[in-house]
Design a protein around this motif. Sequence first.
Motif, PDB file in Angstrom:
ATOM      1  N   GLY A   1      29.853  28.757  18.894  1.00 27.63           N
ATOM      2  CA  GLY A   1      30.366  27.861  19.596  1.00 27.63           C
ATOM      3  C   GLY A   1      31.565  27.437  19.221  1.00 27.63           C
ATOM      4  N   GLN A   2      31.745  27.479  18.104  1.00 25.65           N
ATOM      5  CA  GLN A   2      33.060  26.937  17.408  1.00 25.65           C
ATOM      6  C   GLN A   2      34.181  28.250  17.493  1.00 25.65           C
ATOM      7  OE1 GLN A   2      31.918  23.951  14.153  1.00 25.65           O
ATOM      8  NE2 GLN A   2      33.941  23.179  15.291  1.00 25.65           N
ATOM      9  N   PHE A   3      33.779  29.336  16.987  1.00 26.56           N
ATOM     10  CA  PHE A   3      34.533  30.370  16.794  1.00 26.56           C
ATOM     11  C   PHE A   3      34.220  31.650  17.411  1.00 26.56           C
ATOM     12  CE2 PHE A   3      33.928  27.678  12.794  1.00 26.56           C
ATOM     13  CZ  PHE A   3      35.533  27.473  12.669  1.00 26.56           C
ATOM     14  N   GLY A   4      33.401  31.676  18.416  1.00 30.99           N
ATOM     15  CA  GLY A   4      33.209  32.859  19.077  1.00 30.99           C
ATOM     16  C   GLY A   4      34.490  33.365  19.859  1.00 30.99           C
ATOM     17  N   THR A   5      35.568  32.303  20.905  1.00 31.49           N
ATOM     18  CA  THR A   5      36.573  32.890  21.192  1.00 31.49           C
ATOM     19  C   THR A   5      37.289  33.329  20.063  1.00 31.49           C
ATOM     20  OG1 THR A   5      36.310  31.221  23.110  1.00 31.49           O
ATOM     21  CG2 THR A   5      38.513  32.097  22.382  1.00 31.49           C
ATOM     22  N   TYR A   6      37.735  32.599  18.793  1.00 32.80           N
ATOM     23  CA  TYR A   6      38.574  32.981  18.084  1.00 32.80           C
ATOM     24  C   TYR A   6      37.981  34.512  17.507  1.00 32.80           C
ATOM     25  CZ  TYR A   6      40.818  32.879  13.307  1.00 32.80           C
ATOM     26  OH  TYR A   6      41.691  33.308  12.274  1.00 32.80           O
ATOM     27  N   LEU A   7      36.792  34.811  17.350  1.00 29.99           N
ATOM     28  CA  LEU A   7      36.579  36.138  17.021  1.00 29.99           C
ATOM     29  C   LEU A   7      36.755  37.153  17.893  1.00 29.99           C
ATOM     30  CD1 LEU A   7      33.034  35.129  14.958  1.00 29.99           C
ATOM     31  CD2 LEU A   7      34.888  36.147  13.911  1.00 29.99           C
ATOM     32  N   LEU A   8      36.555  36.826  19.041  1.00 29.61           N
ATOM     33  CA  LEU A   8      36.707  37.852  20.043  1.00 29.61           C
ATOM     34  C   LEU A   8      38.230  38.339  20.235  1.00 29.61           C
ATOM     35  CD1 LEU A   8      34.536  36.527  22.999  1.00 29.61           C
ATOM     36  CD2 LEU A   8      34.192  38.580  21.731  1.00 29.61           C
ATOM     37  N   VAL A   9      39.052  37.265  19.981  1.00 33.95           N
ATOM     38  CA  VAL A   9      40.377  37.236  20.474  1.00 33.95           C
ATOM     39  C   VAL A   9      41.082  38.150  18.999  1.00 33.95           C
ATOM     40  CG1 VAL A   9      42.729  36.428  20.552  1.00 33.95           C
ATOM     41  CG2 VAL A   9      40.790  35.662  22.013  1.00 33.95           C
TER      42      VAL A   9
ATOM     43  N   PHE B   1      32.085  43.553  14.148  1.00 35.30           N
ATOM     44  CA  PHE B   1      32.105  42.648  15.506  1.00 35.30           C
ATOM     45  C   PHE B   1      33.050  43.394  16.421  1.00 35.30           C
ATOM     46  CE2 PHE B   1      33.769  39.261  17.708  1.00 35.30           C
ATOM     47  CZ  PHE B   1      32.619  38.546  17.964  1.00 35.30           C
ATOM     48  N   THR B   2      32.545  43.739  17.559  1.00 39.39           N
ATOM     49  CA  THR B   2      32.943  44.054  18.799  1.00 39.39           C
ATOM     50  C   THR B   2      32.702  43.318  19.873  1.00 39.39           C
ATOM     51  OG1 THR B   2      31.292  45.887  19.300  1.00 39.39           O
ATOM     52  CG2 THR B   2      33.052  46.302  17.630  1.00 39.39           C
ATOM     53  N   THR B   3      33.229  43.680  20.937  1.00 41.51           N
ATOM     54  CA  THR B   3      32.821  42.967  22.272  1.00 41.51           C
ATOM     55  C   THR B   3      31.294  43.417  22.652  1.00 41.51           C
ATOM     56  OG1 THR B   3      35.140  43.077  23.453  1.00 41.51           O
ATOM     57  CG2 THR B   3      33.140  42.719  24.773  1.00 41.51           C
ATOM     58  N   ILE B   4      30.949  44.603  22.545  1.00 41.10           N
ATOM     59  CA  ILE B   4      29.507  44.944  22.743  1.00 41.10           C
ATOM     60  C   ILE B   4      28.480  44.237  21.784  1.00 41.10           C
ATOM     61  CG2 ILE B   4      27.905  47.060  22.729  1.00 41.10           C
ATOM     62  CD1 ILE B   4      29.876  47.007  25.007  1.00 41.10           C
TER      63      ILE B   4
ATOM     64  N   ALA C   1      37.756  41.185  17.494  1.00 42.16           N
ATOM     65  CA  ALA C   1      37.573  42.181  18.680  1.00 42.16           C
ATOM     66  C   ALA C   1      38.642  42.738  19.488  1.00 42.16           C
ATOM     67  CB  ALA C   1      36.407  41.732  19.466  1.00 42.16           C
ATOM     68  N   GLY C   2      39.790  41.923  19.731  1.00 41.27           N
ATOM     69  CA  GLY C   2      40.952  42.164  20.554  1.00 41.27           C
ATOM     70  C   GLY C   2      40.975  41.889  21.807  1.00 41.27           C
ATOM     71  N   THR C   3      40.146  41.025  22.366  1.00 44.98           N
ATOM     72  CA  THR C   3      40.032  40.430  23.847  1.00 44.98           C
ATOM     73  C   THR C   3      41.100  39.259  23.922  1.00 44.98           C
ATOM     74  OG1 THR C   3      38.204  39.012  23.552  1.00 44.98           O
ATOM     75  CG2 THR C   3      37.745  41.261  24.029  1.00 44.98           C
ATOM     76  N   ASP C   4      41.101  39.142  25.286  1.00 46.71           N
ATOM     77  CA  ASP C   4      42.226  37.927  25.316  1.00 46.71           C
ATOM     78  C   ASP C   4      41.165  36.703  25.640  1.00 46.71           C
ATOM     79  OD1 ASP C   4      41.276  37.914  28.346  1.00 46.71           O
ATOM     80  OD2 ASP C   4      42.636  39.715  28.512  1.00 46.71           O
ATOM     81  N   VAL C   5      42.018  35.476  25.749  1.00 49.50           N
ATOM     82  CA  VAL C   5      41.422  34.235  26.009  1.00 49.50           C
ATOM     83  C   VAL C   5      40.474  34.029  27.046  1.00 49.50           C
ATOM     84  CG1 VAL C   5      41.365  31.753  26.161  1.00 49.50           C
ATOM     85  CG2 VAL C   5      42.891  33.079  24.452  1.00 49.50           C
ATOM     86  N   SER C   6      41.081  34.660  28.220  1.00 51.75           N
ATOM     87  CA  SER C   6      40.258  34.664  29.604  1.00 51.75           C
ATOM     88  C   SER C   6      39.097  35.604  29.375  1.00 51.75           C
ATOM     89  CB  SER C   6      41.203  35.047  30.568  1.00 51.75           C
ATOM     90  OG  SER C   6      42.318  34.193  30.857  1.00 51.75           O
ATOM     91  N   THR C   7      39.167  36.631  28.956  1.00 50.11           N
ATOM     92  CA  THR C   7      37.792  37.310  28.660  1.00 50.11           C
ATOM     93  C   THR C   7      36.817  36.887  27.969  1.00 50.11           C
ATOM     94  OG1 THR C   7      39.144  39.626  29.093  1.00 50.11           O
ATOM     95  CG2 THR C   7      37.253  39.847  28.235  1.00 50.11           C
ATOM     96  N   ALA C   8      37.413  36.173  26.917  1.00 50.19           N
ATOM     97  CA  ALA C   8      36.546  35.675  25.862  1.00 50.19           C
ATOM     98  C   ALA C   8      35.807  34.408  26.350  1.00 50.19           C
ATOM     99  CB  ALA C   8      37.328  35.096  24.716  1.00 50.19           C
TER     100      ALA C   8
END
Length: 427
Positions: free
Chosen positions: A244-252, A312-315, A255-262
């Motif tokens: 909940g707190q770090f999901g977006t942080y980890l994805l960006v 840790f990747t998007t998948i 995993a190399g995604t952007d904030v909108s995708t996260a």
Amino acid sequence: MNVVKQSRPWAVGVVTGMASYIDSAAIISFGILITIYSAVLGLEPAQVGIASATLTLGIAVGALIGGRLGDRFGRRPVFSVTMIVIIAGALILIFGDSFVLICVGACLVGLGTGADLPVSLSTMSEAATDQNRGKILVFSNILWLVGIVVTILLAAVVGNLGRAGAQILFGHIAVVALVVLIARLPIPESSIWLAARAERRAGVDTIRADRARVADLFRSPYLVPVLALAVFYSLVNLGFNTYGQFGTYLLVNVAGTDVSTASILGLVVIPVGFLGAIWFMRVVDKRYRFVYFRIGAVLTLAAMLVPAIFGFTTITYIVSVGLLTLGMAFAGESIMKVWTQEQFPTLLRTTAQGFVISIARFVAAGGAAVAPFIIALGAQYLFISLAVVSTIGLGVAWIVFRTRDRANAFLEEMQPDDVAPKETARV
């Protein structure tokens, strides 16, 4: 035990269960508000951290205070005052224009939300019957998910309006709290709590009348279940709280995604949460619900092991958070709520619930403080750590509750042979 149940248990459950809606909405809204206010008011990073910690610690302290007050003075006065405190805190956050006022508002919202949770849960469980108590308690988790969805959708509309957007988010919380306060006014005091208080005052020798002091909670036969629930919920909740707190942080950042995708990926698993909660509602009042706890435990551990083993990747994020959401529906907060209501007598029920919730919030705050440092070493280390602590928490719950799971009956409703030695109930 001759106690008249309150009428309309589902109506009581929905109105009191809105505490869970406000809890999730407040946490998400504050994260957005502090981001906006940090730019508008020029807050330092340290001030942002202090304000965020104030909300979390407020919930933890509020749960302790509200839980005890609910057993001492009744459920009804506490769940009315808590809504007033939340409204006051929301208004301060709407109109406050300084760091000090933001902290005061966050503290009040946290205290009100935390204090309301244990009292509202006991109110709905004591209004229910043995046939629907678990369903109504699990339904509060659905309201918690609804709070997330509504807040995210509202933020998508007003998030770019600057300070006005943040004000709208907490205006929404203030309005909901006011509506809930008005809806709660006709709800009578719990008849079970009234009966327990009357027995205690009259000196009647019953479990629920005799066991009312805080010290009783930390003596046999309640010490084992209260500590087990605190360990179980605190450690298992760490994984959910970390996402909940770090999901977006980890994805960006990993995993190399952007904030909108996260953000979109975070919403993808919400239907899984609804599905799991609805599914568990169908079985929680049945005698084989512990089977589902075991299934949930396996899914929860698998969720932590996927990114630990495969990186840790998007998948792996989608697979992991999907497994975790479903696993927690069966072996997370829902079953904690049910066990806490069943394992303690009436005049210790909200005290125990408040203690368990409070410890979990303190542990979550500590976990959030060290998570960034572990992520810096490598995301896989984070998930290995979460797998270890989840194993400990789930293991404790399995050992303690495999023999204590009572198929949804209050402890003081059991026959003498069903309770611990020397805890004979005479009603």
